[in-house]
Design an enzyme around this catalytic site. Structure first.
Site: not given
Length: 409
Positions: A142-143, A187, A236, A295
């Site tokens: 997302k980032t 975020d 999330t 990740r």
């Protein structure tokens, strides 16, 4: 990324005339702000005058050059770097593994198609991109997508998180300093408090801040125009956002778990950036164990690189990947020690279940919230565990996986 802010209290302590009427107004307004009554006129003046700093701030007189995504070349571009001129190459950071453009972003094909059309239309109209909400499990990019959007639009991306915006002056100072068409990435946006949300409503719809000056019978509202901008929110827990905030996003997109082919391509790309000699079978082995999350794939790849470096291995094969990840107790399906402990307890201690969550937590010595939020989701996705009204039950697939692990041992 750190937040640097010069507090308003410091600014007030520097006033040389405490009896001055303007100073008294500023102090009274700041007091009203801290009590939640509203933003005072003195506080607003200080916000625009102080260096309210977040990641990638707008430059002020005397500041050095601000960072923007285009300032540094990506390490995989192949162009001659500063080392050709006798300057050492920059140290590789985790951020350098992030793709810079939509064409380099692997996976999430539908998301890329939707955002690519929106970016192209926005550039043609020469206006700010509509606000974007990205949601999905952690670690899916997302980032990274927010930074990619900023690069595609040719603007700066300012990054912050909702817990850092506790006070009204934090979000106000950030919005005032935005330049036209810039991206603001927040975020964990579901953790914004109610006051910050109320400030964002007119800012998102009309690019305007509605501020309350004074308190009591002297309270009045002032409107302040701000530059058109794009808010990119990541969360999330999309269901935790309030409906008024969620409905103000023009683009709401979910990031899905990655397929094995995309994960293998991500591992191969990361291996090239980390200068790791990895064959195709080894990349596939890492991809199989990363739970569909880039990740985790990058983290496992680093652990394999550590073992290869210490052991003096050259080219990394599937056998070395298995050896390295076995040291970290990650099996061939991506389950770690905590996952297997839960399944083993269900199978051997309670005959497969059903067992209540609190009972499992007490037996494992874990917090029940940790089990529910961290351990169980992947087991449920893989079909190894079931939640029933009577408790947790291990499935036939879970029993087969445990049996396979015992045979391998």
């Amino acid at each position: 990324m750190a937040i640097v802010s010069s507090g308003s209290g410091t600014a007030r302590s520097g006033r040389s005339k405490p009896g001055d009427a303007a100073a008294k107004a500023g102090v009274a307004a700041g007091s009203a702000e801290s009590s939640g009554a509203g933003l005072g006129a003195g506080s607003l003046a200080q916000t625009s005058g102080l260096k309210q700093r977040l990641v990638d701030p707008a430059p002020l007189p005397g500041d050095g050059p601000a960072f923007s995504p285009g300032d540094h070349p990506s390490p995989d571009l192949g162009a001659e770097g500063p080392g050709a001129a006798g300057v050492e190459a920059p140290i590789l950071r985790e951020d350098s593994l992030r793709p810079r453009r939509l064409a380099d972003y692997i996976g999430q094909r539908e998301l890329k198609q939707v955002l690519g059309i929106a970016v192209e239309a926005t550039l043609a109209r020469q206006e700010a991109l509509d606000h974007v909400l990205l949601y999905g499990p952690p670690g899916l990019g997302k980032t990274t997508m927010a930074l990619v959007l900023a690069e595609e639009l040719g603007v700066r991306c300012r990054i912050t998180s909702a817990p850092a915006l506790e006070r009204p002056r934090d979000i106000v100072g950030l919005l005032i300093n935005l330049q036209p068409q810039e991206l603001l990435f927040i975020d964990e946006i579901h953790r914004l408090n109610r006051v910050a949300e109320e400030i964002l409503y007119p800012a998102m719809e009309d690019f305007r801040l509605d501020l309350t000056v004074g308190k009591g019978t002297t309270a009045r509202t002032r409107s302040l125009e701000i530059a058109p901008f794009t808010l990119v929110g990541a969360t999330t827990r999309a269901g935790s956002l309030s409906s008024p905030l969620r409905d103000r996003f023009g683009l709401i997109q979910r990031l899905e778990f990655y397929g094995l082919e995309d994960l293998q391509a991500i591992v191969v790309r990361a291996a090239g950036l980390l200068q790791v000699d990895l064959d195709g079978a080894a990349a596939l082995e890492v991809a199989r164990r990363c739970r569909g999350t880039p990740r985790i794939a990058n983290r496992l790849l680093r652990r394999v690189r550590d073992v290869a470096s210490v052991g003096g291995h050259g080219r990394i094969g599937a056998a070395l990947v298995d050896q390295a990840l076995s040291l970290h107790r990650v099996d061939g399906r991506g389950l770690d020690a905590s996952d297997r402990r839960l399944l083993t307890l269900l199978q051997e201690g309670y005959g497969g279940g059903p067992v209540g969550l609190d009972t499992l937590a007490a037996a494992l010595g874990e917090d029940s919230a940790t089990l529910e939020a961290v351990v169980e989701p992947f087991l449920l996705q893989q079909g190894l565990l079931q939640r029933t009204p009577r408790g947790r039950v291990i499935t036939e697939a879970g029993r087969a996986h445990l049996a396979l692990g015992e045979e391998a041992a």
